[in-house]
Design a protein around this motif. Structure first.
Motif, PDB file in Angstrom:
ATOM      1  N   GLU A 312       3.490  16.354  54.583  1.00 19.81           N
ATOM      2  CA  GLU A 312       2.170  15.930  54.119  1.00 19.81           C
ATOM      3  C   GLU A 312       1.083  16.899  54.568  1.00 19.81           C
ATOM      4  O   GLU A 312       0.153  17.189  53.809  1.00 19.81           O
ATOM      5  N   LYS A 313       1.174  17.432  55.771  1.00 23.42           N
ATOM      6  CA  LYS A 313       0.215  18.454  56.206  1.00 23.42           C
ATOM      7  C   LYS A 313       0.289  19.682  55.306  1.00 23.42           C
ATOM      8  O   LYS A 313      -0.735  20.249  54.908  1.00 23.42           O
ATOM      9  N   GLY A 314       1.522  20.091  54.985  1.00 24.80           N
ATOM     10  CA  GLY A 314       1.689  21.241  54.111  1.00 24.80           C
ATOM     11  C   GLY A 314       1.140  20.994  52.720  1.00 24.80           C
ATOM     12  O   GLY A 314       0.543  21.885  52.100  1.00 24.80           O
ATOM     13  N   MET A 315       1.341  19.786  52.198  1.00 26.83           N
ATOM     14  CA  MET A 315       0.810  19.431  50.886  1.00 26.83           C
ATOM     15  C   MET A 315      -0.721  19.425  50.889  1.00 26.83           C
ATOM     16  O   MET A 315      -1.363  19.910  49.951  1.00 26.83           O
ATOM     17  N   LEU A 316      -1.300  18.873  51.939  1.00 25.98           N
ATOM     18  CA  LEU A 316      -2.765  18.836  52.017  1.00 25.98           C
ATOM     19  C   LEU A 316      -3.339  20.243  52.147  1.00 25.98           C
ATOM     20  O   LEU A 316      -4.391  20.555  51.565  1.00 25.98           O
ATOM     21  N   LEU A 317      -2.670  21.119  52.900  1.00 21.14           N
ATOM     22  CA  LEU A 317      -3.105  22.505  52.996  1.00 21.14           C
ATOM     23  C   LEU A 317      -3.014  23.183  51.637  1.00 21.14           C
ATOM     24  O   LEU A 317      -3.935  23.891  51.211  1.00 21.14           O
ATOM     25  N   ALA A 318      -1.898  22.969  50.929  1.00 19.81           N
ATOM     26  CA  ALA A 318      -1.736  23.556  49.602  1.00 19.81           C
ATOM     27  C   ALA A 318      -2.827  23.067  48.654  1.00 19.81           C
ATOM     28  O   ALA A 318      -3.394  23.858  47.881  1.00 19.81           O
ATOM     29  N   LEU A 319      -3.125  21.789  48.703  1.00 18.68           N
ATOM     30  CA  LEU A 319      -4.167  21.234  47.839  1.00 18.68           C
ATOM     31  C   LEU A 319      -5.526  21.840  48.170  1.00 18.68           C
ATOM     32  O   LEU A 319      -6.297  22.212  47.266  1.00 18.68           O
ATOM     33  N   HIS A 320      -5.840  21.949  49.462  1.00 14.86           N
ATOM     34  CA  HIS A 320      -7.114  22.563  49.871  1.00 14.86           C
ATOM     35  C   HIS A 320      -7.212  23.996  49.355  1.00 14.86           C
ATOM     36  O   HIS A 320      -8.254  24.399  48.800  1.00 14.86           O
ATOM     37  N   LEU A 321      -6.128  24.766  49.506  1.00 19.12           N
ATOM     38  CA  LEU A 321      -6.148  26.144  49.037  1.00 19.12           C
ATOM     39  C   LEU A 321      -6.243  26.207  47.514  1.00 19.12           C
ATOM     40  O   LEU A 321      -6.897  27.101  46.958  1.00 19.12           O
ATOM     41  N   GLY A 322      -5.604  25.250  46.833  1.00 22.67           N
ATOM     42  CA  GLY A 322      -5.704  25.196  45.383  1.00 22.67           C
ATOM     43  C   GLY A 322      -7.122  24.931  44.913  1.00 22.67           C
ATOM     44  O   GLY A 322      -7.606  25.541  43.942  1.00 22.67           O
ATOM     45  N   ARG A 323      -7.822  24.023  45.583  1.00 25.91           N
ATOM     46  CA  ARG A 323      -9.217  23.758  45.218  1.00 25.91           C
ATOM     47  C   ARG A 323     -10.090  24.986  45.491  1.00 25.91           C
ATOM     48  O   ARG A 323     -10.999  25.303  44.714  1.00 25.91           O
TER      49      ARG A 323
END
Length: 402
Positions: A312-323
């Protein structure tokens, strides 16, 4: 056909952390389409394909029909999707196998991006529509046999010959090269017109049918077996003057494409991690030792909890970088943070899951050892851990250590 003890299914872990709520309807639609494709087209055959080192070329046009190839590019038959949508597609394809996310990365983020970013209008019209449909395949030739971490030291050269060019040299670990219709080859140009001191790195579009171009699949791989990586030999490959990519000057050209691919890896590695976690969770509920499921034991729950937190941390980081990417604000150092974290944590999750599966974890009844083997390659390409650590270190200190 392999009979598996574990059958991939829709994630149950989302019930604990409602990641879907952070996505738009369009992003969820892209993700669900990619998940269906992975579950219906890849998962039923991937263990046999990995065992037999077989790459299913028949899936290429099907990926194109879904809009997954070059999907972040606008125009020329490409979908023009957002960065997060593209990341979610990478996530779902790599949850099936890293080789298929790698294919989408090489085709779309490397070869197609190079043409879209730096090509002439004629080059874009010639190649991009067919590549988006999966009718044409591209590859990206940067890494050389002596190493990939120092592209400035490349030895492949391009020299003038009348109105054209002659390319000489070698490339290694080039995905899709033996299947490709066109290769994006990066070479040093020895000509006063190009760069300070008369030497600069430039990109060239090389139809793979050109005499002197040879691509040979690399044998003996214990990783990425359901994928194709090759050696390329360039033996006085003669090209016309318009083979050069006019918009790419120096190493910023290939690096701009590498950052596109690295971004997809940030999401993709979390797909492999999620697949491993799901396998461990499923098995912890069905494998019984000392009269109860192993999932009822504290040590097993601790492992599952730790793995879940990292996913979940990795997913949230990926989402932040995507935005950030969608706003045009994503930096190379931020991409390095994501690539370093995602792959490193995905490998650790694969190792922890293997311990939950016990002896069965080393068999192809579960996807975990296959993911672990593949992730060793993902950890190396598009920048090793050490390179990304140095990129981050430079951003923190202002001092270059490489």
């Amino acid at each position: 056909m392999t009979t598996a003890l574990f059958t991939p299914k829709a994630p149950s872990i989302d019930a604990v952390f409602d990641f879907d709520a952070l996505l738009s309807d369009d992003e969820r639609d892209w993700q669900q389409r990619a998940r269906r494709f992975a579950q219906e087209k890849i998962n039923p055959v991937i263990e046999d394909d990995f065992e037999n080192a077989h790459f299913r070329t028949e899936l290429i046009p099907q990926l194109g029909a879904e809009g997954f190839l070059g999907m972040h590019i606008k125009g020329y038959g490409c979908a023009g999707a957002g960065a997060v949508a593209y990341g979610l597609v990478c996530l779902e394809l790599e949850a099936a196998d890293s080789g298929w996310r790698t294919f989408v990365s090489v085709q779309g983020s490397l070869a197609m991006s190079a043409i879209a970013k730096y090509g002439s209008e004629e080059q874009k019209q010639q190649w991009l529509p067919g590549m988006a449909k999966g009718e044409l395949v591209g590859c990206f030739g940067l890494t050389e046999p002596q190493g990939g971490s120092d592209p400035a030291g490349m030895t492949t050269t391009a020299r003038r010959d009348g109105d054209g060019w002659v390319l000489s040299g070698a490339k290694r670990w080039i995905g899709l090269a033996s299947l490709a219709d066109v290769a994006v080859i990066w070479a040093k140009v020895d000509d006063p017109e190009f760069g300070e001191g008369g030497r600069a790195v430039r990109g060239f579009l090389v139809p793979t049918s050109t005499p002197g171009f040879t691509a040979t699949p690399i044998p003996g791989k214990l990783s990425m077996r359901a994928s194709v990586q090759c050696d390329i030999d360039l033996d006085d490959v003669r090209l016309p003057a318009d083979a050069i990519l006019p918009g790419a000057e120096g190493l910023s050209g290939p690096f701009g494409c590498l950052n596109e691919a690295r971004y997809g890896i940030i999401w993709g590695a979390m797909g492999a991690a999620r697949s491993c976690l799901e396998a461990g969770l499923s098995r912890s509920l069905t494998r019984e030792v000392f009269g109860k499921p192993i999932g009822a034991n504290q040590l097993t729950q601790a492992k599952l909890a730790d793995m879940f937190v990292e996913v979940e941390k990795g997913m949230l980081l990926a989402l932040h970088l995507g935005r950030l990417k969608e706003r045009g604000a994503l930096t190379p150092a931020q991409i390095s943070v994501g690539k370093l974290n995602s792959v490193r944590e995905a490998l650790e999750i694969a190792h922890q899951t293997r311990s939950i599966l016990a002896g069965d974890g080393i068999t192809n009844a579960f996807p975990v050892m296959r993911h672990a083997n593949n992730l060793e390659s993902v950890r190396t390409y598009e920048g090793t851990d050490e390179i990304h650590q140095l990129v981050i270190g430079r951003a923190l200190t202002g001092l270059a250590a490489f």
